[in-house]
Motif scaffolding. Structure first.
Motif, PDB file in Angstrom:
ATOM      1  N   VAL A   1       0.885  -1.133   0.044  1.00  0.00           N
ATOM      2  CA  VAL A   1      -0.130  -0.056   0.154  1.00  0.00           C
ATOM      3  C   VAL A   1       0.829   1.141  -0.013  1.00  0.00           C
ATOM      4  CG1 VAL A   1      -1.290   1.453   1.501  1.00  0.00           C
ATOM      5  CG2 VAL A   1      -2.120  -1.115   0.985  1.00  0.00           C
ATOM      6  N   SER A   2       2.128   1.313   0.596  1.00  0.00           N
ATOM      7  CA  SER A   2       2.726   2.484   0.796  1.00  0.00           C
ATOM      8  C   SER A   2       3.174   3.170  -0.651  1.00  0.00           C
ATOM      9  CB  SER A   2       4.185   2.130   1.792  1.00  0.00           C
ATOM     10  OG  SER A   2       4.862   0.991   1.182  1.00  0.00           O
ATOM     11  N   PRO A   3       3.480   2.363  -1.689  1.00  0.00           N
ATOM     12  CA  PRO A   3       3.804   3.184  -2.814  1.00  0.00           C
ATOM     13  C   PRO A   3       2.682   3.770  -3.398  1.00  0.00           C
ATOM     14  CG  PRO A   3       4.179   0.824  -3.180  1.00  0.00           C
ATOM     15  CD  PRO A   3       3.963   0.895  -1.755  1.00  0.00           C
ATOM     16  N   ILE A   4       1.495   3.030  -3.225  1.00  0.00           N
ATOM     17  CA  ILE A   4       0.147   3.315  -3.892  1.00  0.00           C
ATOM     18  C   ILE A   4      -0.285   4.867  -2.878  1.00  0.00           C
ATOM     19  CG2 ILE A   4      -2.245   3.040  -4.010  1.00  0.00           C
ATOM     20  CD1 ILE A   4      -1.501   0.218  -4.310  1.00  0.00           C
ATOM     21  N   ILE A   5       0.101   5.035  -1.862  1.00  0.00           N
ATOM     22  CA  ILE A   5      -0.450   6.096  -0.907  1.00  0.00           C
ATOM     23  C   ILE A   5       0.336   7.182  -1.399  1.00  0.00           C
ATOM     24  CG2 ILE A   5      -0.296   7.282   1.524  1.00  0.00           C
ATOM     25  CD1 ILE A   5      -1.524   4.552   2.338  1.00  0.00           C
ATOM     26  N   SER A   6       1.861   6.932  -1.451  1.00  0.00           N
ATOM     27  CA  SER A   6       2.766   7.950  -1.820  1.00  0.00           C
ATOM     28  C   SER A   6       2.547   8.735  -3.176  1.00  0.00           C
ATOM     29  CB  SER A   6       4.020   7.622  -1.742  1.00  0.00           C
ATOM     30  OG  SER A   6       4.267   6.513  -2.722  1.00  0.00           O
ATOM     31  N   SER A   7       1.945   7.934  -4.113  1.00  0.00           N
ATOM     32  CA  SER A   7       1.651   8.478  -5.522  1.00  0.00           C
ATOM     33  C   SER A   7       0.405   8.537  -5.628  1.00  0.00           C
ATOM     34  CB  SER A   7       2.087   7.362  -6.490  1.00  0.00           C
ATOM     35  OG  SER A   7       1.264   6.356  -6.501  1.00  0.00           O
TER      36      SER A   7
END
Lengths: 100, 186
Positions: free
Chosen positions: B107-113
């Motif tokens: 989830v972390s790369p999805i939230i950051s972008s």
């Protein structure tokens, strides 16, 4: 008002129930039931994200997950029937034939 | 208002049904409660304006998949009580932590972008029409692949379940009993 978070929390709860089922079930048929629950939980999350982001891709992925689940049931149940004819049991421990 | 009530009602019903599926010792109870849970899940799809997905959920899951399971259960001794293992709490804690870690990793790369709609919904078109437009343009190749996969699964299911079908297990048992009775008479 129901928000995206509510749906995601519900999906997480359903997925956890499926995970508990996978962990504690010993009968292979009921293990299959638990995996169906997990697949359905993911479908709910996909549909909710599709609605709240205004994007259809989520629904598309849910369709493909349903197709995969249907074929998984067909093949898996066929294998279960073969295994039951061979061993006469659906116990998960009967699969452990490579124990040293 | 009604949407909220419906959401919480169906959330409660779905969780209760799936909980019965996971905890009961009777395979038939597990199957019927799973079928009920599948139908309640389709209510969420209708609430989320995914009409076609809800219809497919009822037809495929509650119809086809549960019918396959019901037929499959005729091969197994479903009336016996199902034995279960009760794993230690460490197993639950460790698997839960691993699942949480996986969620954070994905989830972390999805939230950051910033997430943006790839195929925005068309205004003024009903959901099944919309689904058809996207499915037969952007997702045509996966759709055909899914069709081939279902064909392969059907053939595999027929061949696997049809093995040794000519030998009936009940008939051979009866023959054995007859032989055994003859042996007793002699």
């Amino acid at each position: 008002m129901v928000t995206l978070n509510d749906y995601l929390i519900l999906s997480a709860i359903l997925f956890s129930i499926g995970l508990i089922g996978v962990l504690r079930r010993k009968n292979l048929l009921l293990l299959f039931f638990a995996t169906e629950i997990m697949l359905n939980a993911v479908n709910v999350a996909f549909a909710a994200i599709s609605k709240f982001y205004g994007d259809l891709s989520g629904q598309m992925f849910a369709f493909f997950i349903i197709a995969i689940a249907a074929s998984e049931v067909a093949v898996g149940l066929g294998l279960l029937i073969v295994w039951y004819k061979k061993k006469g049991t659906l116990d998960l421990d009967s699969l452990a034939t490579m124990k040293g | 208002m009604y949407e909220t009530i419906a959401f919480y009602l169906f959330a409660f019903l779905t969780i209760a049904m799936f909980w019965i599926t996971v905890t009961t010792n009777n395979a038939l109870y597990a199957m019927s409660s799973l079928a009920a849970g599948m139908i309640f899940i389709s209510a969420f799809f209708f609430l989320l304006d995914a009409d076609f997905l809800g219809a497919v959920q009822i037809v495929v899951y509650s119809g086809a998949v549960m019918a396959i399971y019901a037929f499959g259960m005729m091969f197994f001794d479903t009336l016996n009580e199902v034995k279960e293992r009760n794993p230690k709490k460490v197993v639950f804690v460790l698997s839960g932590l691993i699942a949480l870690m996986l969620v954070v990793i994905f989830v972390s790369p999805i939230i950051s972008s910033k997430v943006q709609a790839l195929y925005p919904m068309v205004e003024g078109v009903s959901n099944p029409k919309e689904v058809g437009i996207v499915l037969f343009t952007k997702y045509l190749v996966p759709f055909e692949l899914a069709a081939v996969m279902l064909l392969v699964a059907m053939i595999a299911g027929i061949i696997l379940a049809g093995k040794k079908m000519e030998k009936s297990e009940t008939e051979t048992e009866q023959e054995e009993e007859v032989v055994f009775e003859k042996g007793v008479e002699q």
